[in-house]
Scaffold this motif. Structure first.
Motif, short mmCIF file in Angstrom:
data_model
loop_
_atom_site.label_atom_id
_atom_site.label_comp_id
_atom_site.label_asym_id
_atom_site.label_seq_id
_atom_site.Cartn_x
_atom_site.Cartn_y
_atom_site.Cartn_z
N VAL A 122 0.84 -1.20 0.00
CA VAL A 122 0.00 0.00 0.00
C VAL A 122 0.87 1.25 0.00
CG1 VAL A 122 -1.93 -1.13 1.20
CG2 VAL A 122 -0.12 -0.01 2.53
N PRO A 123 0.34 2.37 -0.47
CA PRO A 123 1.10 3.62 -0.40
C PRO A 123 1.42 3.98 1.05
CG PRO A 123 -0.82 3.86 -1.82
CD PRO A 123 -0.97 2.55 -1.12
N ILE A 182 4.79 1.44 0.08
CA ILE A 182 5.36 1.94 -1.17
C ILE A 182 5.39 3.46 -1.12
CG2 ILE A 182 5.12 2.03 -3.68
CD1 ILE A 182 3.58 -0.53 -3.60
N PRO A 183 6.56 4.09 -1.25
CA PRO A 183 6.61 5.55 -1.26
C PRO A 183 5.73 6.12 -2.37
CG PRO A 183 8.81 4.63 -1.01
CD PRO A 183 7.91 3.48 -1.34
N GLN A 218 -1.84 10.61 -9.87
CA GLN A 218 -0.49 11.06 -10.20
C GLN A 218 0.56 10.24 -9.47
OE1 GLN A 218 0.53 15.10 -9.03
NE2 GLN A 218 1.86 15.32 -10.80
N ALA A 219 0.31 9.93 -8.20
CA ALA A 219 1.26 9.12 -7.43
C ALA A 219 1.36 7.71 -8.01
CB ALA A 219 0.83 9.06 -5.97
N MET A 220 0.22 7.12 -8.39
CA MET A 220 0.22 5.76 -8.93
C MET A 220 0.93 5.68 -10.27
SD MET A 220 -3.48 4.05 -7.97
CE MET A 220 -4.40 5.07 -9.12
N GLU A 221 0.79 6.69 -11.09
CA GLU A 221 1.35 6.63 -12.43
C GLU A 221 2.81 7.08 -12.50
OE1 GLU A 221 -0.06 5.31 -15.04
OE2 GLU A 221 -1.92 4.88 -13.95
N ARG A 222 3.19 8.02 -11.65
CA ARG A 222 4.52 8.64 -11.80
C ARG A 222 5.52 8.26 -10.70
NH1 ARG A 222 2.97 14.90 -13.57
NH2 ARG A 222 1.59 14.34 -15.33
N HIS A 223 5.04 7.94 -9.52
CA HIS A 223 5.96 7.77 -8.41
C HIS A 223 6.07 6.33 -7.92
CE1 HIS A 223 8.37 9.99 -5.40
NE2 HIS A 223 8.05 8.99 -4.59
#
Length: 515
Positions: free
Chosen positions: A51-52, A71-72, A92-97
């Motif tokens: 999980v984030p 997950i960072p 944005q966090a899921m796609e890029r980070h």
């Protein structure tokens, strides 16, 4: 359950592999994913839920023998425990980070997670960002749909609806030739297409398509997310669904052409009941009795348990429980005002979950509550969050005013609580249609006008209609929570485990996602 564990012990390799599960980072998705992980762990399979970090900080431990990995995300923690990032921020966090961090976790030390090889990645369909990560790491990816299969069948039909010209590239129903096309005919055609996916008795309007959330700008941006999600989902040869089998859930796929024809669907739900025994009834409370799996509360919000003490003081079956979930402020201030006055007008006790946030509480009449949350007049109580399973299991609760989220729906069925349905967005309208029109275990609240609220609560709590709902609910609960549905779910989980551990020719393995 013992058979799967015995087979693992005979092979001696249960400690060598783990299943990594990746939920979409919202309460309604994390909870069923944790239930699935616990079902695997209870059968001797190591399970790690990734999980984030902003969710990991709130849950910390998964319980039930399940590991929780962080997950960072690049998202700073909010000011309070109940502060959740918005949809755009999460995407944005899921796609890029997050992809790079998940990839490093899967590839670290030769692909080991906590010392075990990642044998499979179970990906929430809405967390499709993890599908290409699995491909790059050479790990088999399997889909997970945390809701009813009926709603998945509708969203899986998006590409076909676009190809046939029924909806635009933004998911909006199309009026062909501008002003010349009869709008009612277009809507009838789209509705007919939806009926081919779902039972006709649902009578769903095209305005209830699950991706039509928010204003037009929001709808367009979110539909882009849906298009990308369904494109990635094409590569998932097997989907585990938190739904029970049968025609009444959309879990039986008809013989005609449909968007799921290349995917094997395995109903494994309702996952929250995977360890309960056949129900017995308590004659005083009409609640489900059994031996539920004891696990840590996985709510990402801090529950106010004083409401249980308050429920202890109420008469059996007298309380209306009101909750619209955790994601966003569900209804407008004017609707809040009418609902507040309607609940008071019933003259019955009520417990209302309402975040202590202006976007949620705007519209409450002045002086409606005291600092302790007691409603003026003493009949009601408002809390920022409640331990929902404990509330629904309480004998004092006789009616649940719900937004019809799938987890909430299953919890209400499990505990035998009749539902007053007020869907707000997404798949909630489909769920509501099943509750009211197919299963007959609830009624639809058409508006929050105080007179409508007073009338509907009265119909459910007392009178002939309420008794009919209770009979239907008992029948559905027996079938779903303790009948063939549970056996089917257990078989499907066992077959899934066989495929993970040994690549057998059973269940979802035969030439589908193990090719």
């Amino acid at each position: 359950m013992g058979a799967a564990r015995d087979r693992v012990d005979e092979k001696g390799d249960a400690n060598a592999v783990t299943v990594v599960l990746v939920p979409f980072p919202a309460q309604g998705h994390v909870t069923p994913m944790l239930h699935l992980a616990r079902a695997l762990a209870a059968r001797g399979v190591a399970a790690t839920v990734a999980v984030p970090d902003f969710i990991h900080r709130r849950i910390v431990k998964a319980g039930g023998g399940v590991e929780l990995a962080s997950i960072p995300s690049g998202i700073p923690d909010g000011d309070g425990a109940d502060t959740a990032p918005g949809f755009a921020t999460i995407v944005q966090a899921m796609e890029r980070h997050m992809p790079a961090h998940l990839e490093r976790m899967l590839m670290h030390d030769g692909g080991l997670v906590d010392g075990r090889r990642a044998a499979c990645l179970v990906v929430d369909v809405l967390a499709s960002w993890a599908v290409p990560v699995a491909a790059r790491c050479g790990v088999t990816a399997v889909g997970f749909w945390p809701a009813m299969l009926a709603s998945y069948r509708v969203v899986a039909a998006i590409p076909e609806l676009i190809d046939k010209g029924f909806i635009s590239e933004y998911g909006i129903p199309i009026l062909a030739n501008g002003f010349n096309k009869d709008q009612s005919q277009v809507k009838a055609n789209i509705r007919a297409e939806i009926i081919s996916l779902l039972p006709a008795e649902l009578e769903l309007s095209t305005t209830y398509l699950p991706w039509l959330v928010g204003d037009s700008v929001t709808q367009k941006s979110r539909f882009t997310f849906w298009l990308q999600t369904m494109e990635r989902a094409k590569s998932l040869r097997c989907i585990l669904v938190n739904s029970f089998p049968g025609k009444t859930t959309g879990a039986v796929v008809p013989d005609q052409q449909h968007p799921l024809q290349n995917q094997q669907i395995l109903p494994v739900g309702p996952l929250l009941t995977n360890a309960i025994h056949r129900p017995k009834h308590n004659n005083n409370t009409n609640k489900l009795q059994g031996s539920p799996l004891k696990t840590k509360n996985t709510s990402m919000s801090q529950s106010d348990r004083t409401c249980i003490d308050w429920l202890d003081q109420q008469r059996p079956g007298s309380v209306t429980y009101v909750s619209f979930g955790t994601w966003v402020a569900p209804i407008a201030p004017a609707e809040i005002t009418e609902l507040a006055l309607g609940l008071q007008a019933t003259g019955r006790p009520f417990l209302w979950v309402l975040k202590d946030d202006p976007s949620w509480r705007a519209g409450l009449p002045a002086g409606y509550t005291t600092e302790s949350g007691t409603v003026a007049g003493g009949r009601g109580r408002i809390v920022t969050w409640a331990p929902q399973e404990d509330v629904l299991a309480h004998g004092a609760v006789g009616c649940y005013l719900t937004h019809c989220g799938w987890n909430s729906t299953m919890e209400a069925i499990r505990h035998g609580v009749r539902m007053l349905c007020y869907p707000v967005s997404g798949d909630q309208f489909i769920n509501c249609a099943y509750i009211v029109k197919v299963w007959g275990v609830g009624i639809r609240l058409r508006s929050t006008d105080r007179g409508e609220v007073e009338d509907c609560v009265g119909r459910i709590v007392e009178g002939e209609e309420g008794r009919r709902l209770r009979v239907k609910l008992d029948e559905l609960r027996e079938r779903v929570m303790a009948g063939e549905a549970v056996c089917t779910a257990e078989r499907n989980i066992e077959d899934f485990i066989d495929g993970i551990m040994y690549g057998t020719e059973r269940g979802c393995t035969g030439g589908l996602f193990w090719d």
